[in-house]
Design an enzyme around this catalytic site. Structure first.
Site, PDB file in Angstrom:
ATOM      1  N   CYS A  63       0.829  -1.201   0.000  1.00 28.91           N
ATOM      2  CA  CYS A  63       0.000   0.000   0.000  1.00 28.91           C
ATOM      3  C   CYS A  63       0.870   1.260   0.000  1.00 28.91           C
ATOM      4  O   CYS A  63       1.541   1.511  -0.994  1.00 28.91           O
ATOM      5  CB  CYS A  63      -0.976  -0.043   1.180  1.00 28.91           C
ATOM      6  SG  CYS A  63      -2.362   1.104   0.997  1.00 28.91           S
ATOM      7  N   HIS A  69      -3.924  -5.002   0.686  1.00 30.72           N
ATOM      8  CA  HIS A  69      -3.322  -5.473   1.927  1.00 30.72           C
ATOM      9  C   HIS A  69      -3.435  -6.988   1.999  1.00 30.72           C
ATOM     10  O   HIS A  69      -4.511  -7.524   2.315  1.00 30.72           O
ATOM     11  CB  HIS A  69      -4.042  -4.843   3.130  1.00 30.72           C
ATOM     12  CG  HIS A  69      -3.742  -3.395   3.306  1.00 30.72           C
ATOM     13  ND1 HIS A  69      -2.715  -2.938   4.103  1.00 30.72           N
ATOM     14  CD2 HIS A  69      -4.322  -2.290   2.768  1.00 30.72           C
ATOM     15  CE1 HIS A  69      -2.680  -1.614   4.047  1.00 30.72           C
ATOM     16  NE2 HIS A  69      -3.638  -1.199   3.258  1.00 30.72           N
ATOM     17  N   GLU A  93      -2.320  -8.890   4.221  1.00 25.22           N
ATOM     18  CA  GLU A  93      -2.538  -9.311   5.608  1.00 25.22           C
ATOM     19  C   GLU A  93      -3.999  -9.147   6.030  1.00 25.22           C
ATOM     20  O   GLU A  93      -4.398  -9.622   7.089  1.00 25.22           O
ATOM     21  CB  GLU A  93      -1.614  -8.535   6.563  1.00 25.22           C
ATOM     22  CG  GLU A  93      -1.989  -7.086   6.845  1.00 25.22           C
ATOM     23  CD  GLU A  93      -1.554  -6.091   5.781  1.00 25.22           C
ATOM     24  OE1 GLU A  93      -1.222  -6.518   4.650  1.00 25.22           O
ATOM     25  OE2 GLU A  93      -1.565  -4.877   6.074  1.00 25.22           O
TER      26      GLU A  93
END
Lengths: 256, 202
Positions: free
Chosen positions: B81, B177, B179
């Site tokens: 990001c 993202h 994660e």
């Protein structure tokens, strides 16, 4: 084309350390451990999880960083939004550093319509990470922001939404009368989606497929928040997604 | 594998650490010490915040020069990001016109509207084909403009192709993202790490 699906945000209301079922943020019944709820909702493929520590501002406490640290271990790859007690950009950064992906600010803005403070938070963590919370009551077809801490109302016409558009990425509108009710979300709230250009999330008494469809059919609505309905049966989240499959992305546990 | 997540002031480090610990089972530390940056097998640049804030923090902690040296020498690096955006030359977000790390030619431009939510990837590179039309979680207000050869995957927003995965030699940038992208994030991130290790694409 990469169509963006609307989001189904799982909302967990937290009073002190316990997840609760609330009614208009007045009456509470304990549900249990916030960590376990986060783990379940994450496993079920929730688009995002919102933790609302709604007693923090009333008690003049800052954000519940200890709770956030515990919850982060359970979120298992699911985006987490934290709300409750956020006073300034320092608090905001601490929350991001301790496991939240986005934050939601309410009282510290609407108490005195403090655009300056909100701008500082936005400049610190980025507009995309900041949601504004506006608890709304409707009185004689007029919309008021309900300050649940000081127990007063502010006419929504006093808000400069053009200014807010530069500061926040979304606004979460809570139907304060009907929060915690079974499907009594007041659809007059949808008029706000015609007035406010910032993408809106609606929350409070949204349960049925019919209500979800009516809300999400509006172009300017990006998500709905669902609280109590997701906590009382196994795989409630997937059932919700399947019932409203036109709006939501299929989760990893959803049946075909 | 030893992973260093670069600590430069504003990021959700805990999410990334938990993601790597729980799902990828690699050794990971959050650090801005030169020895941890130099000695790691993979460097991750995370990022939640603003372009200017991130670059200023890197310069303040004198990490920018270390990064320029070791990344140009071939250190496998993944920017996520904002961490991806600072790999480029310029950003419209910077009112002071601060330059990025400039590893990849291109710039960062403002989106008409913040892109928050789950989007399907359109894959350009065959090795990532299994992720075509898979959902990943995005949360950004700016996007990259760069050479087509650097784009491995994109998403479509209002007719625009927005780079979602970019690559140049040992550097990968992810606009989404991983994660926070649940199972897809775990699988894709694992695959990218394997490919970086094998130095595919060169």
């Amino acid at each position: 084309m990469s169509i963006i699906k609307k989001r189904l945000i799982s909302v967990i209301n937290v009073l002190e350390k316990i997840a609760v079922q609330s009614r208009s943020f007045n009456d509470y019944l304990p549900i249990g451990s916030s960590e376990i709820l986060v783990e379940n909702l994450s496993r079920w493929g929730s688009d995002e999880i919102l933790i609302q520590c709604f007693d923090r501002s009333k008690k003049k406490l800052g954000p519940n960083i200890n709770l956030l640290k515990k919850i982060t271990n359970f979120k298992k790859g699911t985006p987490l939004i934290y709300s409750g007690g956020i006073r300034n950009s320092f608090d905001a950064l601490e929350i991001i550093k301790n496991g939240a992906d986005r934050i939601m600010v309410g009282y510290s803005f609407f108490q005195k319509l403090n655009y300056d403070n909100l701008t500082k938070i936005s400049n610190k963590i980025g507009k995309q990470s900041l949601i504004l919370s506006l608890p709304i009551k409707i009185n004689k077809n007029n919309f008021y922001i309900y300050n649940y801490v000081d127990r007063n109302l502010t006419d929504i016409k006093k808000i400069n939404f053009d200014n807010l558009d530069k500061i926040v990425s979304e606004i979460l509108i809570t139907d304060m009368y009907n929060e915690g009710s079974y499907d009594r979300f007041d659809t007059r709230m949808l008029k706000l989606a015609n007035i406010i250009k910032i993408p809106l999330i609606f929350f409070g008494g949204i349960t049925s497929q019919h209500k979800v469809k009516k809300i999400l059919s509006h172009k300017n609505v990006s998500a709905v928040g669902i609280g109590n309905s997701l906590n009382f049966k196994e795989h409630a989240y997937q059932s919700f997604v399947l019932q409203n499959r036109n709006f939501f992305r299929k989760t990893s546990y959803a049946k075909k | 594998m030893n992973i260093t997540i670069l600590n430069y002031g504003s990021a959700n480090y805990i999410s990334l650490v938990n993601f790597i610990n729980n799902f990828l089972k690699f050794n990971v530390k959050v650090s801005n010490k030169t020895k941890d940056i130099v000695n790691c097998d993979l460097l991750i640049l995370p990022g939640v915040g603003t372009f200017e804030g991130a670059i200023e923090q890197l310069k303040k902690k004198k990490i920018d020069k270390v990064l320029k040296k070791i990344i140009l020498e071939g250190k496998p690096t993944i920017g996520i990001c904002l961490g991806m955006q600072i790999l480029f030359e310029f950003s419209e977000e910077s009112k002071k016109n601060i330059k990025g790390l400039s590893f990849i030619k291109g710039k960062t431009k403002k989106l008409d509207q913040t892109n928050v939510g789950w989007r399907k990837l359109v894959i350009e590179n065959k090795s990532l084909d299994i992720f075509n039309n898979s959902y990943f979680y995005f949360n950004h207000s700016y996007h990259q403009i760069c050479k087509k050869k650097n784009i491995l995957a994109y998403i479509k927003i209002n007719g625009l192709n927005i780079p979602a995965i970019i690559k140049k030699k040992n550097i990968i940038g992810l606009q989404f993202h991983p994660e926070n992208s649940q199972a897809n994030g775990i699988l894709l991130f694992s695959l990218l790490i394997e490919q970086l290790k094998k130095n595919e694409y060169n």
